[in-house]
Design a protein around this motif. Structure first.
Motif, PDB file in Angstrom:
ATOM      1  N   ASP A 178       0.786  -1.200   0.037  1.00  0.00           N
ATOM      2  CA  ASP A 178       0.076   0.035   0.092  1.00  0.00           C
ATOM      3  C   ASP A 178       0.803   1.497   0.036  1.00  0.00           C
ATOM      4  OD1 ASP A 178       0.875  -0.024   2.567  1.00  0.00           O
ATOM      5  OD2 ASP A 178      -0.989  -0.135   3.587  1.00  0.00           O
ATOM      6  N   GLY A 179       2.156   1.261  -0.071  1.00  0.00           N
ATOM      7  CA  GLY A 179       3.158   2.172  -0.491  1.00  0.00           C
ATOM      8  C   GLY A 179       3.745   2.739   1.134  1.00  0.00           C
ATOM      9  N   ILE A 189      -2.446  -6.581   2.624  1.00  0.00           N
ATOM     10  CA  ILE A 189      -1.315  -5.671   2.184  1.00  0.00           C
ATOM     11  C   ILE A 189      -0.224  -6.865   2.407  1.00  0.00           C
ATOM     12  CG2 ILE A 189       0.158  -3.759   3.033  1.00  0.00           C
ATOM     13  CD1 ILE A 189      -2.773  -3.267   2.245  1.00  0.00           C
ATOM     14  N   THR A 190       0.890  -6.712   1.400  1.00  0.00           N
ATOM     15  CA  THR A 190       1.827  -7.703   1.333  1.00  0.00           C
ATOM     16  C   THR A 190       3.258  -6.900   1.133  1.00  0.00           C
ATOM     17  OG1 THR A 190       1.659  -7.985  -0.979  1.00  0.00           O
ATOM     18  CG2 THR A 190       0.163  -9.185   0.203  1.00  0.00           C
ATOM     19  N   ASN A 191       4.147  -7.620   1.307  1.00  0.00           N
ATOM     20  CA  ASN A 191       5.754  -7.133   1.026  1.00  0.00           C
ATOM     21  C   ASN A 191       6.244  -8.107   0.146  1.00  0.00           C
ATOM     22  OD1 ASN A 191       6.808  -9.563   2.442  1.00  0.00           O
ATOM     23  ND2 ASN A 191       6.715  -8.549   4.379  1.00  0.00           N
ATOM     24  N   GLY A 192       5.894  -9.120  -0.390  1.00  0.00           N
ATOM     25  CA  GLY A 192       6.315 -10.244  -1.304  1.00  0.00           C
ATOM     26  C   GLY A 192       6.240  -9.475  -3.017  1.00  0.00           C
ATOM     27  N   PRO A 193       6.624 -10.369  -4.004  1.00  0.00           N
ATOM     28  CA  PRO A 193       6.711  -9.629  -5.329  1.00  0.00           C
ATOM     29  C   PRO A 193       5.452  -9.636  -5.804  1.00  0.00           C
ATOM     30  CG  PRO A 193       7.359 -11.989  -4.947  1.00  0.00           C
ATOM     31  CD  PRO A 193       7.270 -11.725  -3.624  1.00  0.00           C
ATOM     32  N   ARG A 227      -0.966 -10.179  -9.051  1.00  0.00           N
ATOM     33  CA  ARG A 227      -0.433  -9.149 -10.068  1.00  0.00           C
ATOM     34  C   ARG A 227       0.719  -8.743  -9.265  1.00  0.00           C
ATOM     35  NH1 ARG A 227      -1.524  -4.010  -8.095  1.00  0.00           N
ATOM     36  NH2 ARG A 227      -3.319  -3.611  -6.799  1.00  0.00           N
ATOM     37  N   ARG A 228       1.697  -7.978 -10.074  1.00  0.00           N
ATOM     38  CA  ARG A 228       2.983  -7.508  -9.659  1.00  0.00           C
ATOM     39  C   ARG A 228       3.080  -6.669  -8.351  1.00  0.00           C
ATOM     40  NH1 ARG A 228       6.967  -6.359 -14.191  1.00  0.00           N
ATOM     41  NH2 ARG A 228       5.396  -4.762 -14.829  1.00  0.00           N
ATOM     42  N   ASN A 229       3.757  -6.528  -7.399  1.00  0.00           N
ATOM     43  CA  ASN A 229       3.696  -5.566  -6.593  1.00  0.00           C
ATOM     44  C   ASN A 229       4.449  -4.568  -6.832  1.00  0.00           C
ATOM     45  OD1 ASN A 229       3.909  -4.215  -4.285  1.00  0.00           O
ATOM     46  ND2 ASN A 229       4.811  -5.885  -2.597  1.00  0.00           N
ATOM     47  N   PRO A 230       3.882  -3.268  -7.129  1.00  0.00           N
ATOM     48  CA  PRO A 230       4.879  -2.269  -7.593  1.00  0.00           C
ATOM     49  C   PRO A 230       6.095  -1.537  -6.583  1.00  0.00           C
ATOM     50  CG  PRO A 230       2.671  -1.347  -6.963  1.00  0.00           C
ATOM     51  CD  PRO A 230       2.699  -2.998  -6.874  1.00  0.00           C
TER      52      PRO A 230
END
Length: 597
Positions: free
Chosen positions: A115-116, A218-222, A237-240
């Motif tokens: 989530d940035g 909310i994630t921290n992986g790829p 989908r790809r985590n920006p």
């Protein structure tokens, strides 16, 4: 853990052609529905399959092999399954004190959640202190963090925004590898850990079930979970905001979207792969010859390595009761807790025939709880006891233990009870169907009747780990080159092994659980090995654990298959590891893989 199998169906010859036509039509439709792309809007994606549904979206409570967390989360470190070494992940480096009691991790700069928001030392301390090491929260990992004979938990503290210190109660060799545990977002979960429900339990216990809207995860992986259609598919989908970049400074992962098709059986996924609907397929042994012949024509490559998940049969040796009712019928419990009975069952199973027929010779007979690939493996030539097929020896052991045969060659115990028990496993695989059928047939030759039952994986996990009302089962645990990774499977201190399990925190208590002397001794040896930094001495300790495991035989190891993965040639950058083949995300280096047209 992963248990697999297929539910048997009775279908008349009249309906079979119609069903096959409908099935093929659905597969074609599924293929088009998951490839969300047109010629004008190409999408860089990878499509694979999973057998069954995820149990939870909260990594702290996951007990199943089918889960999203290999794509969506990372810990401080990551294990390289090719080299067996621990490598940096969220932490770019660490320092271990000379006395081996303190480890300081240095986080990477600029880490962010999906989530940035910034990912800092506060998230790491929260994850460990408030969740994994919190006695009020029955995570699946808390017992694995208990160290030594005292079973004390480590302490964790923040040094600054990028540094975290763990303080251990005593030197513990495996601890660095244990920090692969997923780091969770404090800004999402902190309030739910502090808030309590009507029973005084943390609200965190009910957070992020599979009914949670995916845009709240909310994630921290790829990757981020973008879509979950129950019974159909999961789309990632790809985590920006993912931190990895390649040597040229390009963001990773390269693949924009990953699709998991949910299938009921391996037959379904094989049909989808052959029709072009899947990019990746984990092969059952009976499918190898067919797909190998078509490898060039089908434009794919088959990768193969010895498995990290040997098949085994396990007895429920737990003598406890719950609410006054025995977990296991006392009559059957007496059989299972007789070592000669367990050894007789081992001698009665023709594992070489199982390897030749069910696995098409693609693997080897397994004799040890520690993988042959591990430097700590004890081979039969070094003194490990083995149980080669010998039904006559099996009968002799049974008679010695007081069992007898009636005029129908049926085995009876000392009280005249017919020896009959259930054997359970998961649904969905012809391989496990064949294993169960052969065990049933082999044991019938020594007068034992087996009721072979398959069930969906989530129900199986619940029965084995929660209700605990089962008799025997077979399946596999994902193992490692480091034996301590399976300490929880073999040590009574960490909640107990599967064959003599204590209920996890938050589940109904049991009364009267007993720990055998040999079981306690194995637990002590695992504790000793975890504190021993000398490799030769560690190997000697683990040799003792293997001798005890094979002598008292709570688990009968069967086969370690070749793990095989068929992958389209358009998938590039693979560093294959058999450890990840049975796992939903298939590739341990997913961030480096590319899809070419």
């Amino acid at each position: 853990m992963k248990f697999c199998g297929t539910i048997f169906s009775l279908i008349s010859r009249f309906w079979l052609p119609i069903i096959l036509i409908v099935t093929t039509t659905l597969i074609v439709l599924a293929y088009h529905s998951v490839h969300f792309q047109t010629q004008s809007t190409p999408v860089n994606q990878l499509v694979t399959s999973i057998l069954g549904e995820p149990q939870t979206f909260n990594t702290a409570f996951n007990q199943a092999g089918v889960n999203i967390f290999g794509l969506t989360y990372e810990g401080l470190v990551k294990e390289n399954p090719v080299t067996g070494k621990v490598e940096p992940a969220l932490a770019e480096s660490w320092r271990i004190s000379d006395d081996k009691l303190r480890i300081v991790f240095n986080l990477r700069s600029g880490l962010k959640w999906s989530d940035g928001k910034p990912l800092t030392a506060d998230d790491v301390v929260f994850t460990y202190k408030d969740i994994y090491l919190n006695e009020e929260i029955p995570t699946v990992v808390i017992d694995t963090f208990r160290i030594g004979e005292t079973r004390a938990l480590p302490k964790v503290r923040k040094l600054d925004e990028h540094r975290i210190e763990f303080i251990l109660p005593e030197p513990y060799v495996p601890f660095l590898g244990m920090t692969v545990a997923d780091v969770l977002p404090a800004h999402v979960f902190q309030a739910s850990v502090k808030a309590k429900d009507k029973e005084g339990k943390p609200m965190f216990l009910t957070k992020w079930g599979t009914d949670t809207p995916v845009d709240q995860l909310i994630t921290n992986g790829p990757y981020i979970l973008e879509r979950y259609d129950i019974g159909q598919r999961l789309v990632f989908r790809r985590n920006p905001y993912y931190w990895r970049k390649d040597a040229q400074g390009n963001s990773q992962p390269y693949i924009e979207r990953i699709v998991w098709q949910i299938v009921a059986s391996t037959d379904t996924s094989l049909l989808q792969f052959r029709s072009g609907g899947l990019d990746v397929e984990a092969l059952e042994p009976q499918h190898f010859s067919l797909l190998k012949r078509q490898e060039k024509q089908g434009n794919y490559k088959i990768y193969a390595q010895p498995s990290f998940r040997p098949e085994f049969l396990v007895f429920n040796l737990n003598k406890a009761t719950r609410d006054g009712k025995p977990l296991v019928d006392p009559v059957k419990s007496r059989w299972f807790n007789t070592v000669e009975f367990r050894q007789a069952v081992a001698y009665a199973i023709d594992r070489q025939t199982m390897l030749n027929n069910t696995f098409q010779g693609l693997g080897k007979v397994e004799n040890s709880p520690i993988l042959a690939q591990s430097p700590y493996y004890l081979s039969p030539t070094e003194g490990l006891k083995v149980y080669d097929y010998n039904p006559q020896k099996a009968k002799e052991l049974l008679l010695k233990a007081g069992f007898k045969y009636n005029d129908k060659n049926q085995l009876l115990d000392t009280l005249g009870n017919r020896v009959r028990f259930s054997l359970i496993t998961g649904a969905g695989s012809k391989t496990t169907d064949a294993i169960g059928s052969q065990i049933k047939q082999d044991l019938s030759k020594i007068g034992i009747a087996v009721d072979f039952v398959t069930m969906v994986n989530n129900a199986l996990v619940d029965k084995l780990l929660n209700s605990q009302d089962w008799e025997t089962s077979f399946g596999s645990f994902l193992s490692s080159l480091e034996p301590n990774d399976l300490a929880g499977v073999w040590t009574p201190q960490n909640g107990g092994p599967l064959f003599n399990l204590s209920p996890r925190t938050g589940h109904k208590p049991i009364q009267g659980r007993e720990v055998a002397d040999w079981e306690a001794e194995i637990g002590k040896l695992y504790s000793q090995a975890a504190q021993e930094f000398d490799q030769a001495k560690r190997k000697a300790i683990y040799a003792k654990t293997q001798r005890l495991a094979q002598e008292y035989l709570p688990c009968i190891y069967l086969i370690n298959r070749l793990e095989m993965l068929a992958v389209r040639n358009s998938i590039q950058g693979i560093k294959y590891s058999a450890k990840y083949t049975p796992i939903a995300h298939k590739f341990w280096n997913i961030h480096e893989i590319k899809v070419t047209q």
